[in-house]
Design an enzyme around this catalytic site. Structure first.
Site, PDB file in Angstrom:
ATOM      1  N   LYS A  82     -48.382  54.809  29.005  1.00  0.00           N
ATOM      2  CA  LYS A  82     -48.845  53.859  29.827  1.00  0.00           C
ATOM      3  C   LYS A  82     -48.264  54.562  31.239  1.00  0.00           C
ATOM      4  O   LYS A  82     -48.940  54.690  32.152  1.00  0.00           O
ATOM      5  CB  LYS A  82     -48.143  52.314  29.869  1.00  0.00           C
ATOM      6  CG  LYS A  82     -48.833  51.804  28.633  1.00  0.00           C
ATOM      7  CD  LYS A  82     -47.898  50.381  28.691  1.00  0.00           C
ATOM      8  CE  LYS A  82     -48.373  49.553  27.489  1.00  0.00           C
ATOM      9  NZ  LYS A  82     -49.695  48.816  27.219  1.00  0.00           N
ATOM     10  N   ARG A 133     -53.270  38.188  21.686  1.00  0.00           N
ATOM     11  CA  ARG A 133     -51.980  38.356  22.063  1.00  0.00           C
ATOM     12  C   ARG A 133     -51.573  36.962  21.909  1.00  0.00           C
ATOM     13  O   ARG A 133     -51.269  36.129  22.836  1.00  0.00           O
ATOM     14  CB  ARG A 133     -51.611  38.978  23.388  1.00  0.00           C
ATOM     15  CG  ARG A 133     -51.659  40.302  23.607  1.00  0.00           C
ATOM     16  CD  ARG A 133     -50.676  41.432  23.107  1.00  0.00           C
ATOM     17  NE  ARG A 133     -50.642  41.540  21.790  1.00  0.00           N
ATOM     18  CZ  ARG A 133     -49.953  42.529  21.365  1.00  0.00           C
ATOM     19  NH1 ARG A 133     -49.522  43.442  22.223  1.00  0.00           N
ATOM     20  NH2 ARG A 133     -50.001  42.993  19.998  1.00  0.00           N
ATOM     21  N   PHE A 139     -50.516  42.139  12.888  1.00  0.00           N
ATOM     22  CA  PHE A 139     -51.668  42.007  13.764  1.00  0.00           C
ATOM     23  C   PHE A 139     -52.070  43.524  13.692  1.00  0.00           C
ATOM     24  O   PHE A 139     -53.604  43.708  13.787  1.00  0.00           O
ATOM     25  CB  PHE A 139     -51.495  41.650  15.177  1.00  0.00           C
ATOM     26  CG  PHE A 139     -50.326  42.672  15.811  1.00  0.00           C
ATOM     27  CD1 PHE A 139     -49.002  42.440  15.848  1.00  0.00           C
ATOM     28  CD2 PHE A 139     -50.526  43.686  16.658  1.00  0.00           C
ATOM     29  CE1 PHE A 139     -47.982  43.044  16.459  1.00  0.00           C
ATOM     30  CE2 PHE A 139     -49.877  44.495  17.141  1.00  0.00           C
ATOM     31  CZ  PHE A 139     -48.533  44.398  17.325  1.00  0.00           C
TER      32      PHE A 139
HETATM   33  N1  F0G Z   1     -42.916  48.509  25.951  1.00  0.00           N
HETATM   34  C1  F0G Z   1     -43.899  47.827  26.354  1.00  0.00           C
HETATM   35  C2  F0G Z   1     -43.759  46.974  27.521  1.00  0.00           C
HETATM   36  C3  F0G Z   1     -45.293  47.917  26.127  1.00  0.00           C
HETATM   37  O1  F0G Z   1     -46.284  47.338  26.622  1.00  0.00           O
HETATM   38  C4  F0G Z   1     -45.398  48.758  24.798  1.00  0.00           C
HETATM   39  C5  F0G Z   1     -46.752  49.094  24.227  1.00  0.00           C
HETATM   40  C6  F0G Z   1     -44.157  49.582  24.443  1.00  0.00           C
HETATM   41  C7  F0G Z   1     -42.985  49.397  25.031  1.00  0.00           C
HETATM   42  C8  F0G Z   1     -44.170  50.498  23.392  1.00  0.00           C
HETATM   43  O2  F0G Z   1     -44.670  51.808  23.561  1.00  0.00           O
HETATM   44  O3  F0G Z   1     -46.837  51.799  22.230  1.00  0.00           O
HETATM   45  O4  F0G Z   1     -45.814  53.963  23.409  1.00  0.00           O
HETATM   46  O5  F0G Z   1     -44.802  52.664  21.445  1.00  0.00           O
HETATM   47  N2  F0G Z   1     -47.672  48.571  24.564  1.00  0.00           N
HETATM   48  C9  F0G Z   1     -48.889  48.972  23.917  1.00  0.00           C
HETATM   49  C10 F0G Z   1     -50.076  47.874  24.486  1.00  0.00           C
HETATM   50  C11 F0G Z   1     -48.957  49.267  22.523  1.00  0.00           C
HETATM   51  O6  F0G Z   1     -51.183  47.879  24.195  1.00  0.00           O
HETATM   52  O7  F0G Z   1     -49.628  46.779  25.191  1.00  0.00           O
HETATM   53  P1  F0G Z   1     -45.759  52.596  22.693  1.00  0.00           P
END
Ligand code: F0G
Length: 482
Positions: free
Chosen positions: A266, A389, A455
């Site tokens: 991200k 979600r 999920f």
């Molecule tokens: N922290 C946050 C706030 C996240 O949104 C995510 C991942 C992670 C940690 C974990 O990171 O996927 O690189 O291992 N969010 C993704 C989503 C999976 O689709 O919202 P990651």
């Protein structure tokens, strides 16, 4: 830059980039989508991407790179140990966050794994503004428990509160008094709080919360995965910060924390992750995990090409024109749908537009996964892949009973720099159609239910033949080829 002004037409969100490389999209005929959904066990994670028209599952690892990011990949210095790319990445992160101790990881949850592994002991409490699925799973796996101390406004779906991701300072004080500071492994604040709709946390709140933690000797951790949207919101919604540059705000935020970690799927428009550790000794103590779980200390499981692209991506994250795009498009989608009477999580946050599935699906009990059913229906009726979600994304209670989510949402992620305005309009149109036909959407039940993070790979089936009936109504309006 604020939204571009128009002379003779209502202003619309404007893409601040032009398209250089494209990927053709495929809209399967309606009845084929039902077959694909059945094969996927009514779980949008299990669909094949080629069968999807608008992939709004996530903004993770699917953000568009810039020309500069792609061209930087050519200079990647491939070396198992001592890659120059690593040192460039470390220096860039130090320039932005003011912390030069970088533990590279392959993605965000790997950071969470390592942080939890190092700090969480059975019975420990971890304070959070709100949990994220993987951040909580790593804590509970090690016998810790998470206290989510989000402000009450955070869980009010229809609201105009600008910082719904704030932590409640009174609840923090009460938690410290109840648990005892020595039993609290760390306080983790999440920028752009994902599971309540990508809602920001203010600088002022972060400052107060981390001050409180520090007074009690509690380690402070920032999950900066969604920091880029949060930076935009701080700059535009927090009066005292509006004259500061994005770089200044980022540095002020980072200065509050002992540890900053991020998913670079991200943050930075690429793929990877990293943990920045302020304290030198702690950094060295945590180093051992990297070669054991991730890869050598100078790549941590990342492709060196991605790392080189990320160095540019981090800089782009400091550019207001670039980071305002997501929130502006999301706000457009949320405002339009809200105006049409579709229950949305408001105000629009970062990451994506979030539908308040509990409200839309009032006719379904939480046991039948209203958000899961709605997200399946959206694929059937439009080829749009969102993400559940809600209760489906929760783990069951230790006694096996359902843990009902406080908020049931369908998330329509806006990967950065990927979708155009006309594609956004299509999504708005199909969501509205589905809302008008919501009573035709029935429930789901598990046929295969994994114990952890169900999920991702769980399979479900509809409780009746509602998908067939819904699809026939859709075909009557749009034809079977759409
Ligand atoms: N922290 C946050 C706030 C996240 O949104 C995510 C991942 C992670 C940690 C974990 O990171 O996927 O690189 O291992 N969010 C993704 C989503 C999976 O689709 O919202 P990651």
């Amino acid at each position: 830059m604020p939204q571009i002004k128009f002379y003779n037409r209502p202003a619309v969100p404007m893409e601040m980039h032009k398209v250089k490389i494209v990927q053709k999209l495929n809209l399967l005929p309606a009845r084929q989508r039902l077959e694909k959904m059945k094969e996927a066990g009514f779980n949008t994670f299990l669909l094949h991407n080629g069968d999807i028209f608008m992939d709004m599952l996530t903004d993770s690892g699917v953000n568009a790179m810039s020309d500069n990011m792609q061209s930087a990949m050519l200079r990647a210095d491939d070396a198992y140990a001592g890659s120059e790319t690593f040192y460039r990445m470390r220096d860039k992160l130090e320039e932005i966050f003011g912390i030069g101790n970088l533990l590279p990881t392959h993605q965000g949850r790997a950071c969470e794994h390592i942080i939890a592994q190092h700090f969480v002991k059975p019975g420990n409490c971890i304070i959070m503004n709100y949990h994220f699925t993987t951040s909580k799973a790593h804590v509970t796996r090690l016998g810790g428990h998470v206290e989510e101390l989000i402000i009450d406004e955070g869980l009010v779906t229809k609201s105009d509160y600008p910082f719904k991701g704030n932590i409640d300072l009174e609840k923090v004080k009460a938690c410290i008094a109840k648990e005892g500071a020595e039993n609290i492994a760390y306080m983790r604040l999440e920028a752009g709080t994902n599971l309540i709709g990508g809602q920001p946390i203010s600088y002022e709140n972060m400052k107060a919360a981390t001050d409180l933690a520090r007074q009690h000797g509690i380690l402070t951790v920032l999950d900066a995965s969604l920091l880029q949207d949060n930076l935009h919101f701080i700059k535009t919604r927090e009066e005292s910060m509006k004259d500061k540059t994005i770089r200044e705000i980022t540095r002020m935020i980072a200065d509050l924390y002992d540890i900053v970690y991020f998913s670079a799927r991200k943050f930075g428009f690429g793929r990877g992750g990293g943990i920045l550790v302020r304290d030198e000794k702690l950094f060295h103590d945590m180093e051992d995990y990297i070669p054991m779980f991730e890869g050598f200390l100078t790549y941590g499981g990342m492709s060196v090409k991605e790392m080189e692209a990320l160095i540019i991506g981090f800089d782009e994250t400091m550019d207001e024109d670039i980071i305002s795009q997501g929130p502006i498009f999301i706000n457009h989608c949320v405002t339009e749908l809200d105006g049409m009477g579709v229950p949305m999580i408001t105000p629009g946050g970062g990451l994506g537009a979030h539908i308040d599935a509990r409200q839309v699906m009032e006719h379904l009990p939480q046991e039948q996964y209203p958000a899961g059913a709605l997200v399946a229906a959206l694929y059937l009726c439009g080829g749009i892949r969102g993400m559940e979600r809600g209760t489906l994304s929760e783990e069951r209670n230790p006694d096996g009973s359902e843990h009902f989510a406080s908020v049931e949402m369908v998330r329509l992620a806006f990967p950065r720099r990927v979708f155009t305005l006309s594609q956004t309009e299509y999504v708005i149109d199909r969501v509205k159609w589905l809302y008008d036909h919501r009573h035709m959407i029935g429930g789901l039940r598990f046929v295969h239910e994994p114990k952890t993070l169900r999920f991702f790979t769980g399979k479900l089936e509809p409780v009746s033949d509602w998908p067939e009936k819904l699809l026939e109504a859709y075909i009557a309006d749009f034809g079977e080829d759409q």
